[in-house]
Motif scaffolding. Structure first.
Motif, short mmCIF file in Angstrom:
data_model
loop_
_atom_site.label_atom_id
_atom_site.label_comp_id
_atom_site.label_asym_id
_atom_site.label_seq_id
_atom_site.Cartn_x
_atom_site.Cartn_y
_atom_site.Cartn_z
N ALA A 14 0.83 -1.21 0.00
CA ALA A 14 0.00 0.00 0.00
C ALA A 14 0.87 1.25 0.00
O ALA A 14 0.60 2.22 -0.73
N LEU A 15 1.93 1.26 0.82
CA LEU A 15 2.82 2.41 0.87
C LEU A 15 3.54 2.62 -0.46
O LEU A 15 3.70 3.75 -0.94
N GLN A 16 3.95 1.51 -1.06
CA GLN A 16 4.63 1.60 -2.36
C GLN A 16 3.70 2.14 -3.43
O GLN A 16 4.10 2.98 -4.25
N ALA A 17 2.45 1.68 -3.42
CA ALA A 17 1.48 2.16 -4.41
C ALA A 17 1.23 3.65 -4.26
O ALA A 17 0.99 4.37 -5.23
N ALA A 18 1.26 4.15 -3.01
CA ALA A 18 1.02 5.56 -2.75
C ALA A 18 2.27 6.41 -2.91
O ALA A 18 2.21 7.64 -2.77
N GLY A 19 3.41 5.78 -3.19
CA GLY A 19 4.66 6.53 -3.33
C GLY A 19 5.18 7.06 -2.00
O GLY A 19 5.83 8.11 -1.97
N LEU A 20 4.90 6.35 -0.92
CA LEU A 20 5.28 6.80 0.42
C LEU A 20 6.39 5.94 0.99
O LEU A 20 6.45 4.73 0.74
N ARG A 36 14.72 5.82 2.02
CA ARG A 36 16.09 6.12 1.63
C ARG A 36 16.14 6.62 0.18
O ARG A 36 16.89 7.55 -0.15
N GLU A 37 15.31 6.05 -0.69
CA GLU A 37 15.27 6.48 -2.08
C GLU A 37 14.68 7.88 -2.21
O GLU A 37 15.13 8.68 -3.04
N ASP A 42 22.78 12.42 -1.85
CA ASP A 42 23.41 11.52 -2.83
C ASP A 42 23.68 12.20 -4.17
O ASP A 42 24.73 11.99 -4.79
N ASP A 43 22.76 13.03 -4.65
CA ASP A 43 22.95 13.62 -5.98
C ASP A 43 22.83 15.15 -5.99
O ASP A 43 22.95 15.77 -7.05
N VAL A 73 5.25 8.84 7.71
CA VAL A 73 5.56 8.59 6.30
C VAL A 73 6.18 9.84 5.70
O VAL A 73 5.97 10.96 6.19
N VAL A 74 6.93 9.65 4.63
CA VAL A 74 7.50 10.77 3.86
C VAL A 74 7.08 10.60 2.40
O VAL A 74 6.85 9.48 1.93
N GLU A 75 7.01 11.72 1.70
CA GLU A 75 6.58 11.72 0.30
C GLU A 75 7.33 12.81 -0.46
O GLU A 75 7.50 13.92 0.05
N ASP A 76 7.75 12.48 -1.65
CA ASP A 76 8.37 13.47 -2.53
C ASP A 76 7.25 14.24 -3.23
O ASP A 76 6.50 13.69 -4.04
N ILE A 77 7.10 15.54 -2.91
CA ILE A 77 6.02 16.36 -3.49
C ILE A 77 6.60 17.43 -4.42
O ILE A 77 5.97 18.45 -4.66
N THR A 78 7.79 17.19 -4.95
CA THR A 78 8.45 18.17 -5.81
C THR A 78 7.60 18.52 -7.02
O THR A 78 7.45 19.70 -7.37
N GLU A 79 7.00 17.51 -7.65
CA GLU A 79 6.20 17.76 -8.85
C GLU A 79 4.98 18.62 -8.52
O GLU A 79 4.65 19.53 -9.27
N ARG A 80 4.34 18.32 -7.39
CA ARG A 80 3.17 19.13 -7.02
C ARG A 80 3.57 20.57 -6.72
O ARG A 80 2.87 21.50 -7.12
N LYS A 81 4.69 20.76 -6.04
CA LYS A 81 5.14 22.12 -5.74
C LYS A 81 5.50 22.87 -7.01
O LYS A 81 5.25 24.08 -7.12
N LEU A 82 6.08 22.16 -7.97
CA LEU A 82 6.41 22.79 -9.24
C LEU A 82 5.15 23.24 -9.97
O LEU A 82 5.08 24.34 -10.52
N GLU A 83 4.12 22.38 -9.95
CA GLU A 83 2.84 22.73 -10.58
C GLU A 83 2.21 23.94 -9.90
O GLU A 83 1.65 24.81 -10.55
N GLU A 84 2.30 23.98 -8.55
CA GLU A 84 1.75 25.12 -7.82
C GLU A 84 2.48 26.40 -8.19
O GLU A 84 1.87 27.46 -8.38
N SER A 85 3.80 26.31 -8.29
CA SER A 85 4.60 27.48 -8.66
C SER A 85 4.26 27.94 -10.07
O SER A 85 4.11 29.14 -10.33
N GLN A 86 4.12 26.99 -11.00
CA GLN A 86 3.75 27.34 -12.37
C GLN A 86 2.37 27.97 -12.42
O GLN A 86 2.13 28.91 -13.18
#
Length: 475
Positions: free
Chosen positions: A18-24, A43-44, A97-98, A124-137
């Protein structure tokens, strides 16, 4: 014997899926040792290595958090531990890492021991970079839209003022101003279709010349795309030239001809030639109106170039030169060239469109436009039903006798289709008055005339009158 229909309990493997499906990713903070225990997915997301991570201010996690966000993040967690409440915070992080900058959402709840002391926190943690980029745009687009709307309003105001200063009657002002406003609308329609990345010169020429006699007009040149500012300037310039040619120049006779050619200039930019022939003998004007001023001064400056006009006896000749800044690269989205359409008749006095006794339904959500339509149709002799500003309001008026209708395609976000369907079933003709552009036909595929905004009210009255005339003719 087992009961296969009985629900089974979710296990650890199910939770992982379930966590993997939600990207969490999941984590646990342990007070003992002040460490994070994180799984592979976490970690990823964070760009960290190791299952157990130092959670102190000098550890790899907090040092990767943006300095401006470390305090709010720590405060949110401390407050949750103190008040036995969940925390949900967003922060920026530079992946160790990068080195990529990412936005992270972290949500969790405290865990207490038997003596009600916080011993841990899980979440839980979630990468919300794409959503923040859309909000900024989205915010950038809203700011750009606000800027453009204000510029358009200012341009319309200046256009109205300058046109009024150089016309001697109200009818003349309305006709001239309506034409210039229509030209601006055509340019903006092309720009919108290309997501405001640019408009093609041949599309602008087609929009202004496409409705004229094919045997009298021709335009050709390489594919060039103009900035929004340059596109509006060229559209207005072509409109002024067309208007002059129809009134006094080559297009005022059946034998006249207009040729428009353009090409790139050495060093950048482009040059456009407007050539008239076969019309009446041309004489320099005794006085210069706003159209001449617009061509000689405004157009050249807006194109970052210059404009010259020659009043040759054999036909007017105009040369428009544009600088390199007027051109843009080919946009990713390019609309189709405007289809040739019948030339729009000049506005007529309201009384000339005979709608005497006709019961006309007006459905329009813009109050000022609805009032203008109501006034114009009444001056033409019609009895107005409505205006209706909402879909439900319009549906409630359909039980009356209606001879024809004027429908806005969109009513505060709702389609006018239900109204059109009822009218079509009853055999009541209608026209669409809409601000939507594009080469598509009538909304929902109805066989009905379309009048694009901005329009002159007398255009609507004339279109309605034509519908009623057709309806009265025997089949």
């Amino acid at each position: 014997m087992t009961d296969d229909s009985a629900p089974r309990s979710l296990g650890r493997a199910d939770l992982e899926l379930a966590l993997q499906a939600a990207g969490l990713g999941e984590f646990e903070w342990r007070r003992a040792g002040d460490v994070f225990v994180i799984n592979q997915r976490t970690r990823e997301i964070l760009g960290l290595s190791g299952e157990v991570i130092d959670a102190s201010d000098t550890g790899p996690f907090y040092t990767a958090v943006h300095p401006d966000d470390r305090g709010p993040l720590r405060e949110a967690v401390v407050a949750a531990l103190k008040n036995d409440d969940r925390f949900d915070v967003e922060f920026r992080l530079v992946r160790p890492d990068d080195g990529r900058n990412v936005w992270i959402r972290c949500a969790g709840v405290p865990v207490r021991d038997v003596e009600d002391r916080p011993q841990a926190a899980i979440g839980v943690v979630e990468d919300i970079t794409e959503r923040k980029l859309e909000e900024s745009q989205r915010l950038t687009l809203m700011a750009e839209l606000d800027h453009r709307v204000k510029n358009v309003l200012a341009a319309v105001q200046a256009l109205a003022f300058q046109t009024a200063k150089r016309t001697t009657s109200l009818d003349s002002f309305l006709q001239t101003f309506a034409g210039r406003l229509k030209s601006m609308g055509s340019a903006n329609e092309l720009l919108t279709a290309a997501r405001w990345r640019g408009a093609a010169v041949d599309h602008l020429a087609a929009a202004e010349l496409g409705g004229l006699a094919p045997s009298q007009t021709r335009w050709e040149g390489p594919e060039l795309f103009l900035t929004p500012r340059a596109a509006n300037a060229l559209s207005l310039a072509l409109h002024e030239l067309v208007t002059n040619a129809l009134k006094y120049g080559a297009l005022s006779t059946d034998q006249g001809r207009v040729d428009v050619r353009w090409g790139r200039r050495e060093g950048g930019g482009f040059e456009l030639l407007w050539l008239e022939s076969g019309g009446p003998s041309v004489q320099p004007p005794s006085h210069h109106g706003f159209g001449t001023t617009l061509l000689s001064q405004v157009t050249g400056r807006e194109l970052n170039g210059e404009t010259s006009i020659e009043y040759n006896p054999g036909g007017l000749r105009a040369r428009l030169k544009a600088g390199p800044s007027a051109l843009v690269e080919r946009p990713e989205t390019v609309p189709q060239a405007p289809k040739p359409r019948a030339a729009e008749a000049a506005p007529v006095a309201a009384g000339e469109a005979d709608l005497k006794g006709a019961r006309i339904l007006i459905v329009e959500d813009a109050v000022l436009l609805a009032l203008e339509l109501e006034t114009g149709l009444k001056e033409a002799g019609a009895e107005v039903i409505g205006p209706a500003y909402e879909l439900d309001e319009a549906m409630g008026l359909l039980d009356q006798k209606i001879d024809a209708a004027v429908l806005d395609a969109n009513l505060n976000g709702q389609s006018v289709t239900p109204v059109a369907e009822v009218l079509a079933q009853r055999g009541v003709p209608f026209v669409f008055a809409t601000g939507y552009g594009g080469a598509a036909g009538a909304p929902a595929g109805f066989d009905a005339p379309i009048i694009r905004k901005p329009y002159d009210v007398t255009q609507v009255a004339a279109a309605v009158g034509e519908l009623l005339q057709r309806r009265s003719q025997p089949a």
